[in-house]
Design a protein around this motif. Structure first.
Motif, short mmCIF file in Angstrom:
data_model
loop_
_atom_site.label_atom_id
_atom_site.label_comp_id
_atom_site.label_asym_id
_atom_site.label_seq_id
_atom_site.Cartn_x
_atom_site.Cartn_y
_atom_site.Cartn_z
N ALA A 1 53.01 8.94 41.39
CA ALA A 1 53.84 8.22 40.41
C ALA A 1 53.33 8.45 38.99
CB ALA A 1 53.91 6.74 40.72
N SER A 2 52.99 9.72 38.71
CA SER A 2 52.47 10.05 37.38
C SER A 2 52.87 11.47 37.02
CB SER A 2 50.95 9.93 37.35
OG SER A 2 50.36 10.86 38.25
N TYR A 3 52.70 11.80 35.75
CA TYR A 3 52.98 13.15 35.27
C TYR A 3 51.71 13.99 35.35
CZ TYR A 3 57.58 11.81 33.58
OH TYR A 3 58.88 11.40 33.52
N GLU A 4 51.87 15.24 35.79
CA GLU A 4 50.73 16.16 35.91
C GLU A 4 51.01 17.40 35.07
OE1 GLU A 4 48.06 15.34 37.43
OE2 GLU A 4 48.76 13.58 38.52
N TRP A 5 49.95 17.95 34.49
CA TRP A 5 50.10 19.15 33.66
C TRP A 5 50.35 20.37 34.54
CZ3 TRP A 5 51.07 18.23 28.89
CH2 TRP A 5 50.48 17.15 28.23
N ILE B 1 70.51 19.38 30.29
CA ILE B 1 70.66 17.93 30.19
C ILE B 1 69.30 17.23 30.31
CG2 ILE B 1 71.74 15.90 31.27
CD1 ILE B 1 73.96 17.79 32.24
N PHE B 2 68.46 17.75 31.20
CA PHE B 2 67.16 17.12 31.43
C PHE B 2 66.33 17.09 30.14
CE2 PHE B 2 62.62 17.51 32.48
CZ PHE B 2 62.44 16.31 33.13
N LEU B 3 66.38 18.19 29.37
CA LEU B 3 65.60 18.25 28.13
C LEU B 3 66.08 17.20 27.13
CD1 LEU B 3 65.41 22.12 27.78
CD2 LEU B 3 63.56 20.59 28.44
N ALA B 4 67.40 16.95 27.13
CA ALA B 4 67.95 15.91 26.24
C ALA B 4 67.53 14.53 26.72
CB ALA B 4 69.47 16.03 26.18
N ARG B 5 67.60 14.30 28.02
CA ARG B 5 67.24 12.97 28.55
C ARG B 5 65.75 12.68 28.34
NH1 ARG B 5 70.85 10.10 30.30
NH2 ARG B 5 72.76 10.83 31.27
N GLN B 6 64.95 13.71 28.38
CA GLN B 6 63.52 13.52 28.16
C GLN B 6 63.25 12.93 26.79
OE1 GLN B 6 60.64 16.99 27.94
NE2 GLN B 6 60.56 16.56 30.13
N VAL B 7 64.06 13.32 25.81
CA VAL B 7 63.92 12.78 24.46
C VAL B 7 64.54 11.38 24.36
CG1 VAL B 7 64.62 13.08 22.05
CG2 VAL B 7 63.77 15.03 23.35
N LEU B 8 65.73 11.22 24.94
CA LEU B 8 66.43 9.94 24.85
C LEU B 8 65.68 8.82 25.56
CD1 LEU B 8 70.16 10.98 25.40
CD2 LEU B 8 69.07 10.35 23.27
N ASP B 9 65.14 9.13 26.74
CA ASP B 9 64.49 8.09 27.55
C ASP B 9 62.99 8.00 27.29
OD1 ASP B 9 66.97 7.72 28.66
OD2 ASP B 9 66.57 8.90 30.45
N GLY B 10 62.39 9.06 26.76
CA GLY B 10 60.95 9.09 26.59
C GLY B 10 60.26 9.55 27.86
N ILE B 11 59.05 10.05 27.72
CA ILE B 11 58.28 10.52 28.87
C ILE B 11 57.86 9.30 29.69
CG2 ILE B 11 56.30 11.83 29.66
CD1 ILE B 11 58.39 13.43 28.10
N ARG C 1 53.44 21.67 29.23
CA ARG C 1 54.40 21.73 30.33
C ARG C 1 53.88 20.81 31.43
NH1 ARG C 1 56.80 23.86 26.83
NH2 ARG C 1 57.96 25.84 26.85
N PHE C 2 54.76 19.97 31.95
CA PHE C 2 54.31 18.97 32.91
C PHE C 2 55.41 18.70 33.92
CE2 PHE C 2 55.71 17.16 28.91
CZ PHE C 2 56.80 16.40 29.30
N VAL C 3 55.04 18.03 34.99
CA VAL C 3 55.99 17.72 36.05
C VAL C 3 55.66 16.34 36.61
CG1 VAL C 3 54.59 18.79 37.86
CG2 VAL C 3 57.08 18.59 38.17
N TYR C 4 56.67 15.64 37.07
CA TYR C 4 56.44 14.31 37.64
C TYR C 4 56.05 14.46 39.10
CZ TYR C 4 57.22 9.47 39.01
OH TYR C 4 57.06 8.20 39.49
N ASP C 5 54.94 13.82 39.48
CA ASP C 5 54.45 13.85 40.86
C ASP C 5 54.79 12.51 41.52
OD1 ASP C 5 53.17 14.13 43.24
OD2 ASP C 5 51.13 14.16 42.41
N PRO C 6 55.79 12.47 42.41
CA PRO C 6 56.16 11.19 43.03
C PRO C 6 55.06 10.61 43.91
CG PRO C 6 57.33 13.03 44.06
CD PRO C 6 56.63 13.58 42.86
N ALA C 7 54.16 11.47 44.43
CA ALA C 7 53.09 10.96 45.29
C ALA C 7 52.14 10.05 44.53
CB ALA C 7 52.32 12.13 45.90
#
Length: 549
Positions: free
Chosen positions: A253-257, A290-300, A245-251
């Motif tokens: 500009a990376s993904y954090e667990w 929708i977000f879960l689908a976009r995560q697959v379509l666009d890639g992490i 499980r992860f989240v994007y950190d805009p500060a």
């Protein structure tokens, strides 16, 4: 998609035969040569059930439940069988869930309706295997393999996360995430053996039939457990899944667990039994994943899909039968406790859904990388009543009673199923279009069929998926059921019997003494009758609102 693939293959064989026999130049194909791939299926509640059914059904060839086919063909279709034939209010009003086993005490009330029939339906649907003449296909090349199937749940206890705050007490603040999901990977014939490296680490691999899909009913039952109305369900999964499980950190500009507070959640020690949680309808917290689908379509961390008709090469297609405009206010004369119960529940649900929505897409209202399929039909009211067309829940018989009105009558469900086929066909022919210059196209462009009055396709665009074979046969608009085709009063004996059986538990719950229990027993039948009549009044009111009574 099957029909298009067959047309393309047939033409290819004809061209090869002609070249072999006559020689000369190879004729240009007339069937469009570009590829469209199903990359992911995700859903919640009824959509989650459909996603799991799709994962199973894609292993086989089955006849479409077209309007012109008879009931024998309809009943053999896995989707029609589940959504029209099997689900009926008569089963939900049986008291088998309230009857004590031999020598035992009466079971506690789990929900207003009996959910046992759903267990049988789920087991049947997820073990679907058609007759020998409809054997597994060698390969459906338009299906990505392994195909991700993501189903959402409302996790009643939730996953805890701890945030440390500075202060004298040295205490932490806890946040609980109740919007949960489980990811599956369906493996299909004709593709390489399943490779775990092609799947996210929190995914569950589904083997190819005829391997039995054991214990899969729990996943369909959990995502569709409508709170209070249907029983909550226990869903089992690997606790290690929550490490991914992860989240994007805009500060940064990376993904954090995101790390759960394991001490207050569950154990990861070897030998620990599989993790289980109580689940209700996933639509309470994430109705449109929708977000879960976009995560697959666009890639992490990948580049989002282009927005324009000339550039986009992937899209999310949202199927929403109840895409209705929200109510904007509550009348001042509706501020009583009973009047506010439903709006209050809806407020909590809608607030959770907003929090899980794909909010960035709100900024771009005109795009080609997301599309909506929703009901639409002519207004069945006599005399050309306005509006000329009904959309969303207004176009469905079963949309009343929070989506439960369809359970009342197979005729209602048949109408809605056939309208869905018609609307999906229209969507492919007239809505799922792109600019002819888009690089996704190869060879001849799909032809534009005859457009009905009032329907237009933007200049220079053509359908993405051409219709061939039986898919090209126009699905007629189903007739609206006649008024009075269903008699709500026919439910009165079953409703009264169920209410009486549930009221039988009141004395034990409220700890009545012997005299109080005798007094309550004297009025229990009267109360059950009153409840039954009130429910019937509500059903009839909803039917009148839809010109079904």
């Amino acid at each position: 998609m099957d029909q298009w693939e067959e047309a393309r293959q047939k033409e290819h064989e004809q061209i090869e035969e002609a070249v072999t026999k006559n020689g000369g130049n190879r004729p240009a194909p007339t069937v469009p040569q570009h590829w469209v791939r199903l990359r992911i299926a995700t859903g919640t509640s009824g959509g989650g059930i459909c996603a799991l059914l799709l994962a199973r059904a894609l292993h086989y060839r089955f006849k479409p439940a077209s309007a012109k086919a008879g009931h024998e063909t309809w009943a053999a279709n896995p989707f029609y069988s589940v959504w029209v034939d099997d689900i009926d209010i008569s089963h939900f009003l049986e008291n088998t869930d309230l009857v004590a086993q031999a020598g035992g005490s009466p079971p506690a009330v789990a929900a207003l309706l009996n959910g046992k029939i759903l267990e049988a339906i789920a087991e049947k649907g997820l073990k679907y295997c058609p007759a020998e003449d409809q054997a597994p296909l060698p390969c459906r090349r338009y299906v990505f393999n392994p195909l991700p199937i993501v189903v959402t749940y409302t996790h009643l206890t939730g996953v805890p996360y701890k945030v440390v705050f500075r202060g004298e007490a040295g205490r932490s603040e806890y946040f609980i995430n109740h919007a949960d999901y489980i990811r599956f990977y369906a493996d299909y014939v004709g593709a390489p053996t399943f490779d775990p490296r092609a799947a996210a680490p929190d995914g569950k691999h589904i083997g190819r039939p005829p391997l039995p899909w054991t214990n899969f009913a729990q996943y369909a039952l959990g995502t569709s457990a409508f709170p209070v109305g249907l029983p909550a369900r226990i869903v089992q999964r690997d606790a290690d899944n929550y490490k991914y499980r992860f989240v994007y950190d805009p500060a940064s500009a990376s993904y954090e667990w995101l790390t759960p507070d394991w001490a207050n959640f569950c154990s990861l020690e070897p030998g620990t039994p599989p993790y289980q949680f109580a689940a209700v309808d996933g639509g309470c917290t994430d109705n449109e994943p929708i977000f879960l689908a976009r995560q697959v379509l666009d890639g992490i961390g990948g580049e989002p899909a282009k927005l324009t008709s000339t550039e986009t090469n992937r899209a999310v297609i949202l199927v929403d039968p109840f895409a209705d405009a929200p109510k904007t206010s509550i009348p001042a004369d509706s501020m009583t406790l009973t009047s506010l119960l439903a709006p209050t529940l809806a407020m909590f649900v809608q607030s959770n859904r907003f929090a899980t929505a794909d909010l960035v897409q709100f900024l771009h209202p005109e795009v080609y990388n997301r599309l909506l399929v929703t009901p639409r039909r002519s207004n069945p009211a006599p005399g050309g009543a306005a509006p000329a067309f009904l959309t969303g829940g207004d176009a469905l018989c079963g949309a009343g009673l929070g989506g439960f009105l369809g359970f009342m009558s197979a005729e209602f469900r048949h109408h809605d199923f056939m309208l869905g086929r018609r609307n999906c066909q229209a969507f492919l022919a007239w809505s799922l279009t792109l600019d002819k210059r888009n690089p996704v196209f190869a060879g001849p462009r799909p032809a534009i069929g005859v457009l009905p009055p009032g329907v237009t396709i933007p200049e220079g665009e053509c359908p993405v998926i051409p219709l061939y074979g039986t898919a090209a046969n126009i699905e007629p608009e189903p007739a609206w059921p006649n008024k009075g085709s269903f008699d709500a009063k026919s439910l009165e004996p079953a409703l009264e019997a169920r209410a009486k059986e549930m009221l039988h538990r009141v004395p034990g719950f409220l700890k009545f003494n012997e005299i109080e229990e005798l007094g309550f027993a004297a009025v229990r039948g009267l109360l059950a009758g009153k409840i039954s009549k009130k429910v019937i009044e509500k059903i009839e009111s909803e039917m009148k609102g839809k010109a079904l009574l």
